[in-house]
Motif scaffolding. Structure first.
Motif, PDB file in Angstrom:
ATOM      1  N   GLY A 224       0.794  -1.221   0.000  1.00 37.32           N
ATOM      2  CA  GLY A 224       0.000   0.000   0.000  1.00 37.32           C
ATOM      3  C   GLY A 224       0.823   1.265   0.000  1.00 37.32           C
ATOM      4  N   ASP A 225       2.095   1.166   0.354  1.00 32.65           N
ATOM      5  CA  ASP A 225       2.965   2.346   0.425  1.00 32.65           C
ATOM      6  C   ASP A 225       4.035   2.362  -0.661  1.00 32.65           C
ATOM      7  OD1 ASP A 225       1.786   3.510   2.771  1.00 32.65           O
ATOM      8  OD2 ASP A 225       2.707   1.907   3.934  1.00 32.65           O
ATOM      9  N   LEU A 226       3.948   1.459  -1.619  1.00 31.27           N
ATOM     10  CA  LEU A 226       4.917   1.417  -2.704  1.00 31.27           C
ATOM     11  C   LEU A 226       4.529   2.390  -3.814  1.00 31.27           C
ATOM     12  CD1 LEU A 226       5.454  -2.436  -3.090  1.00 31.27           C
ATOM     13  CD2 LEU A 226       6.939  -0.828  -1.893  1.00 31.27           C
ATOM     14  N   THR A 227       5.524   2.962  -4.457  1.00 34.01           N
ATOM     15  CA  THR A 227       5.297   3.753  -5.665  1.00 34.01           C
ATOM     16  C   THR A 227       6.143   3.168  -6.790  1.00 34.01           C
ATOM     17  OG1 THR A 227       7.026   5.342  -5.057  1.00 34.01           O
ATOM     18  CG2 THR A 227       4.761   5.849  -4.389  1.00 34.01           C
ATOM     19  N   SER A 241       5.375   8.570 -11.768  1.00 39.51           N
ATOM     20  CA  SER A 241       4.538   7.834 -10.814  1.00 39.51           C
ATOM     21  C   SER A 241       3.431   7.119 -11.586  1.00 39.51           C
ATOM     22  CB  SER A 241       3.934   8.794  -9.782  1.00 39.51           C
ATOM     23  OG  SER A 241       3.165   8.103  -8.834  1.00 39.51           O
ATOM     24  N   LEU A 242       3.473   5.789 -11.545  1.00 41.41           N
ATOM     25  CA  LEU A 242       2.464   4.986 -12.234  1.00 41.41           C
ATOM     26  C   LEU A 242       1.301   4.735 -11.276  1.00 41.41           C
ATOM     27  CD1 LEU A 242       4.720   2.305 -13.957  1.00 41.41           C
ATOM     28  CD2 LEU A 242       3.808   4.411 -14.947  1.00 41.41           C
ATOM     29  N   PRO A 243       0.099   5.177 -11.631  1.00 44.20           N
ATOM     30  CA  PRO A 243      -1.033   4.966 -10.725  1.00 44.20           C
ATOM     31  C   PRO A 243      -1.319   3.484 -10.523  1.00 44.20           C
ATOM     32  CG  PRO A 243      -1.555   6.592 -12.424  1.00 44.20           C
ATOM     33  CD  PRO A 243      -0.267   5.951 -12.828  1.00 44.20           C
ATOM     34  N   VAL A 244      -1.514   3.119  -9.280  1.00 42.28           N
ATOM     35  CA  VAL A 244      -1.901   1.744  -8.963  1.00 42.28           C
ATOM     36  C   VAL A 244      -3.362   1.561  -9.344  1.00 42.28           C
ATOM     37  CG1 VAL A 244      -2.184   0.059  -7.109  1.00 42.28           C
ATOM     38  CG2 VAL A 244      -0.204   1.591  -7.127  1.00 42.28           C
ATOM     39  N   GLY A 245      -3.684   0.375  -9.857  1.00 41.52           N
ATOM     40  CA  GLY A 245      -5.047   0.086 -10.272  1.00 41.52           C
ATOM     41  C   GLY A 245      -5.203   0.001 -11.769  1.00 41.52           C
ATOM     42  N   SER A 246      -4.103   0.129 -12.505  1.00 39.26           N
ATOM     43  CA  SER A 246      -4.160   0.116 -13.969  1.00 39.26           C
ATOM     44  C   SER A 246      -3.028  -0.723 -14.540  1.00 39.26           C
ATOM     45  CB  SER A 246      -4.049   1.548 -14.522  1.00 39.26           C
ATOM     46  OG  SER A 246      -5.041   2.395 -13.990  1.00 39.26           O
ATOM     47  N   VAL A 247      -3.139  -0.992 -15.836  1.00 36.92           N
ATOM     48  CA  VAL A 247      -2.055  -1.613 -16.595  1.00 36.92           C
ATOM     49  C   VAL A 247      -1.368  -0.511 -17.392  1.00 36.92           C
ATOM     50  CG1 VAL A 247      -1.431  -3.302 -18.353  1.00 36.92           C
ATOM     51  CG2 VAL A 247      -3.285  -3.801 -16.761  1.00 36.92           C
ATOM     52  N   HIS A 248      -0.040  -0.452 -17.338  1.00 39.79           N
ATOM     53  CA  HIS A 248       0.706   0.618 -17.978  1.00 39.79           C
ATOM     54  C   HIS A 248       1.607   0.049 -19.073  1.00 39.79           C
ATOM     55  CE1 HIS A 248      -0.674   3.234 -14.727  1.00 39.79           C
ATOM     56  NE2 HIS A 248      -0.383   2.214 -13.916  1.00 39.79           N
ATOM     57  N   TYR A 249       1.572   0.690 -20.222  1.00 45.63           N
ATOM     58  CA  TYR A 249       2.363   0.286 -21.388  1.00 45.63           C
ATOM     59  C   TYR A 249       2.096  -1.160 -21.801  1.00 45.63           C
ATOM     60  CZ  TYR A 249       4.785   4.620 -20.366  1.00 45.63           C
ATOM     61  OH  TYR A 249       5.073   5.941 -20.121  1.00 45.63           O
ATOM     62  N   GLY A 250       0.953  -1.681 -21.406  1.00 51.19           N
ATOM     63  CA  GLY A 250       0.555  -3.018 -21.813  1.00 51.19           C
ATOM     64  C   GLY A 250       1.203  -4.153 -21.066  1.00 51.19           C
ATOM     65  N   CYS A 251       2.257  -3.863 -20.294  1.00 49.98           N
ATOM     66  CA  CYS A 251       3.010  -4.964 -19.675  1.00 49.98           C
ATOM     67  C   CYS A 251       3.205  -4.819 -18.175  1.00 49.98           C
ATOM     68  CB  CYS A 251       4.373  -5.107 -20.346  1.00 49.98           C
ATOM     69  SG  CYS A 251       5.369  -3.598 -20.355  1.00 49.98           S
ATOM     70  N   VAL A 257      -3.154  -4.181  -6.187  1.00 46.26           N
ATOM     71  CA  VAL A 257      -2.104  -3.474  -5.453  1.00 46.26           C
ATOM     72  C   VAL A 257      -1.138  -4.425  -4.764  1.00 46.26           C
ATOM     73  CG1 VAL A 257      -3.492  -3.269  -3.347  1.00 46.26           C
ATOM     74  CG2 VAL A 257      -1.675  -1.598  -3.805  1.00 46.26           C
ATOM     75  N   SER A 258      -1.620  -5.578  -4.320  1.00 47.39           N
ATOM     76  CA  SER A 258      -0.767  -6.505  -3.569  1.00 47.39           C
ATOM     77  C   SER A 258      -0.105  -7.552  -4.456  1.00 47.39           C
ATOM     78  CB  SER A 258      -1.584  -7.211  -2.484  1.00 47.39           C
ATOM     79  OG  SER A 258      -2.609  -7.995  -3.065  1.00 47.39           O
ATOM     80  N   SER A 259      -0.270  -7.441  -5.773  1.00 45.09           N
ATOM     81  CA  SER A 259       0.316  -8.430  -6.670  1.00 45.09           C
ATOM     82  C   SER A 259       0.727  -7.772  -7.988  1.00 45.09           C
ATOM     83  CB  SER A 259      -0.681  -9.570  -6.929  1.00 45.09           C
ATOM     84  OG  SER A 259      -0.094 -10.584  -7.730  1.00 45.09           O
ATOM     85  N   PRO A 260       1.741  -6.902  -7.966  1.00 45.67           N
ATOM     86  CA  PRO A 260       2.208  -6.294  -9.216  1.00 45.67           C
ATOM     87  C   PRO A 260       2.782  -7.356 -10.143  1.00 45.67           C
ATOM     88  CG  PRO A 260       3.731  -5.823  -7.410  1.00 45.67           C
ATOM     89  CD  PRO A 260       2.535  -6.468  -6.794  1.00 45.67           C
ATOM     90  N   LYS A 261       2.487  -7.195 -11.442  1.00 46.50           N
ATOM     91  CA  LYS A 261       2.919  -8.192 -12.420  1.00 46.50           C
ATOM     92  C   LYS A 261       3.604  -7.511 -13.599  1.00 46.50           C
ATOM     93  CE  LYS A 261      -1.016 -11.211 -11.346  1.00 46.50           C
ATOM     94  NZ  LYS A 261      -2.192 -11.935 -11.905  1.00 46.50           N
ATOM     95  N   PHE A 262       4.393  -8.304 -14.302  1.00 45.61           N
ATOM     96  CA  PHE A 262       5.060  -7.822 -15.505  1.00 45.61           C
ATOM     97  C   PHE A 262       4.951  -8.895 -16.575  1.00 45.61           C
ATOM     98  CE2 PHE A 262       8.324  -6.637 -18.419  1.00 45.61           C
ATOM     99  CZ  PHE A 262       8.413  -5.267 -18.328  1.00 45.61           C
TER     100      PHE A 262
END
Length: 298
Positions: A224-227, A241-251, A257-262
């Protein structure tokens, strides 16, 4: 006190061990080896950082804890360990005899160099005891010959750093025993997403150690405190700053929020080149390196 720094070289199906940071002022790097071309002309691949030729396609993670010196209750012993993961399987292995390859330096909290290299075998500034290479010690009450202020003793192994924060008091500068002066260590590993084998999940954890005893404690609910931000390898900002809750640049999938993926093959809308996805917690950084390919970039 634990500090783990960034870790740069990762493979799509491999463990990404280590952290970060400052890299931040704690730079992390590893050597580029064996890139495999991907199927699509516009996509990304996980890559290594060519800056550190010593790492031979490996990423390093450091861990530091402190214990009270049994021979002097006012001093702490800095226990340092590390793991290295190397191509092609990136299986994390403990680093044996790590102390012989460590270097020590001092900087202010703002990053200004105080001492670039502290020779092992001596006591420095009265409080940094490196007489025993395998048992570095610190006695915060004995610092002399250094101006009052807040400092960091950096410990470096093959370009990866961790640090011990300390404060030197002046005549009217009393150290607050309940100070919120803390240092943070981050750790990141990657695992293949069980729902999509082309994607990896970035598992992030951390510990914080605060004055006066600097006892390391796990950071609860760290996500919750990561940017998140993106920079080129040379440091140019792509996205602050990439907003949490979205997919950015498709990848870069931050929808959970608790499981960022690439998803290494799906990057679009970003120019071909080598990038770093920085993950930041209270000023401490680690990063995941990736390369976006162009139509003629084989």
């Amino acid at each position: 006190m634990m500090k783990k720094t960034l870790f740069s070289l990762v493979a799509l199906s491999a463990i990404f061990a280590g952290c970060g940071s400052d890299k931040s002022s704690d730079p992390l790097s590893s050597d580029l080896t064996g890139e495999s071309p991907l199927e699509h002309p516009q996509n990304a691949e996980a890559v290594g950082d060519e800056l550190d030729s010593r790492s031979d396609g490996c990423s390093v993670g450091l861990d530091m804890t402190t214990v009270v010196d049994p021979e002097d209750g006012r001093a702490v012993i800095l226990n340092i360990s590390g793991e290295k993961s190397c191509a092609p399987d990136y299986e994390a292995q403990p680093i044996a005899d790590i102390y012989g390859d460590l270097t020590y330096s001092i900087r202010t909290r703002s990053g200004e160099v105080v001492e670039e290299l502290l020779p092992v075998g001596s006591v420095h500034y009265g409080c940094i005891d490196l007489t025993n290479a395998s048992s570095p010690k610190f006695k915060v009450s004995d610092c002399t010959g250094i101006a009052p202020g807040t400092y960091r003793l950096y410990i470096t192994y093959e370009g990866t750093q961790t640090f011990y924060a300390f404060k030197v008091r002046g005549e009217i500068d009393e150290l607050d025993e309940h100070s919120d002066e803390c240092s943070v260590g981050l750790d990141m590993t990657t695992v293949v997403d069980p729902e999509d084998s082309r994607a990896v999940i970035l598992n992030i954890s951390g510990e914080k150690s605060c004055a006066p005893d600097y006892q390391a404690q796990p950071i609860a609910d760290i996500y919750g405190d990561l940017t998140y931000s993106i920079r080129t390898r040379s440091g140019e900002v792509v996205a602050e700053s990439l907003p949490v809750g979205s997919v950015h640049y498709g990848c870069i999938d931050l929808t959970d929020v608790s499981s960022p993926k690439f998803k290494v093959s799906d990057c679009t809308g970003i120019a071909p080149g080598t990038y770093r996805l920085y993950i930041t917690y209270e000023g401490k950084n680690m990063f995941y390196s990736f390369k976006v390919r162009g139509e003629t970039d084989e």
